[in-house]
Design an enzyme around this catalytic site. Structure first.
Site: not given
Length: 372
Positions: A53, A61, A104
């Site tokens: 990320r 999104e 992440r």
């Protein structure tokens, strides 16, 4: 060139020149395997796939991220796919916290010495995002976003309809430009206008709620592209538009009520005129009937009187005739045509009741005929 391609091309042209120093980079080669969305990639480190990320940047999104698709989400993903094709070697640089709650890896991603995190912001396809304590790349990403705003690219481009500024401008303009109608409008047209304005107010209210929520909560989203001052200005613009829309609704509702009242009064007047006309017609027919009956009665009465008169005359004539022609049963059959005949017969003077007496012999009607 499609609209999407134009946005990507313009954004890519804007996103150059971010050459942050990639200190502490990964010792092993880091190879891009897949772009997940506009701010997330998967890379191969040795024999392991790692989801990364990008730090201090928040892109809209897409469906691939498991979230509802946001404005410019597909464009942000495509930008990153073009910027980091599969097989591209990148360098990762980390901050204080290396992993997020989803597991992440959090990192600054460098390609050829350029900070890709900042390039996304410079393309107007990602908003600066600060989650303490990771702030290592924030200032560079923020500067890139300000550059995108100045160049009016990506989310700052006025021609992109899905962006928040475009939606706010469209919503406010729709309310201000609502058709106020004219004297020729019907009640239904005014009521349809009320419904249309209500739809515009609803849309503006949803945008206002989104703005107010973002301003109070400070959550990261596509709206993070814009400053608090901008949001406050937009809130004021939407409030003014909503107020104008409600005022126009009130005008349309008043106009519809006035038309409805005028139509009601006109209908009542027409009904009163109809009743009056029917009454007048009934009175006319009754008067004509009464007059006809009066005339008929007068005629019948005249005919009756005439008939009675004729009958009386007939009876009178019959009596006269009977008096002249019929002889009483006790009267002699002696008849003297004149006094000369009576004298010759030696019957003069002839008195009433004597045989042969007749009025033609008694000129002075004194009961004695042929007295001279």
């Amino acid at each position: 060139m499609t609209r999407l391609a134009k946005i990507i091309a313009a954004s890519a042209a804007a996103a150059v020149g971010f050459t942050g120093v990639a200190v502490g980079v990964q010792a092993s080669p880091v190879i891009v395997e897949r772009v997940v969305d506009g701010d997330t990639i998967e890379v191969r480190i040795l024999d392991k796939t790692v989801r990364v990320r990008l730090l201090n940047i928040d892109a809209p999104e897409t469906r691939d991220s498991g979230q509802p698709t946001e404005c410019l989400g597909p464009e942000a993903s495509e930008f990153l796919e073009n910027r980091l094709p599969v097989g591209t070697r990148v360098d990762l640089q980390y901050d204080k916290e290396r992993y997020d709650k989803y597991g992440r890896t959090l990192a600054g991603v460098f390609e050829s010495g350029s900070l890709v995190n900042a390039e996304i912001a410079a393309a107007g396809l990602g908003a600066p995002l600060l989650f303490e304590p990771n702030d290592r790349f924030y200032s560079e990403v923020l500067a890139a976003a300000e550059q995108a705003e100045a160049k009016r690219v990506g989310a700052y481009a006025p021609e992109v309809d899905c962006t928040l500024p475009s939606q706010i401008r469209a919503a406010a303009a729709a309310l201000v430009a609502s058709d106020v109608g004219d004297d020729g409008w019907s009640e239904n047209q005014h009521l349809l206008a009320v419904g249309a304005i209500n739809d515009d107010i609803h849309r503006a209210s949803l945008l206002r709620a989104e703005l107010a929520s973002e301003e109070s909560a400070g959550e990261a989203s596509v709206n993070a592209f814009y400053s608090d001052d901008q949001r406050r200005d937009w809130l004021a613009e939407l409030d003014a538009g909503i107020a104008a829309g409600r005022a126009q609704q009130a005008d349309h509702q008043l106009a519809a009520a006035e038309i409805r009242e005028a139509e009601r009064m006109a209908a009542e007047k027409a009904e009163a005129e109809r009743i009056a006309a029917e009454k007048a017609e009934a009175e006319r027919i009754a008067a004509e009937k009464a007059e006809a009956e009066r005339i008929a009665a007068e005629k019948a009465e005249a005919e009756r009187i005439a008939a009675e008169k004729a009958e009386a005359e007939r009876i009178a004539k019959a009596k006269v005739k009977q008096t002249v022609t019929e002889k009483p049963s006790n009267v002699s059959s002696v008849y003297y045509a004149n006094c000369t005949a009576a004298r010759k017969a030696g019957a003069a003077p002839v008195r009433r009741g004597d045989p042969g007496y007749g009025k033609h012999l008694d000129r002075d009607n004194d009961g004695i005929g042929c007295e001279r």
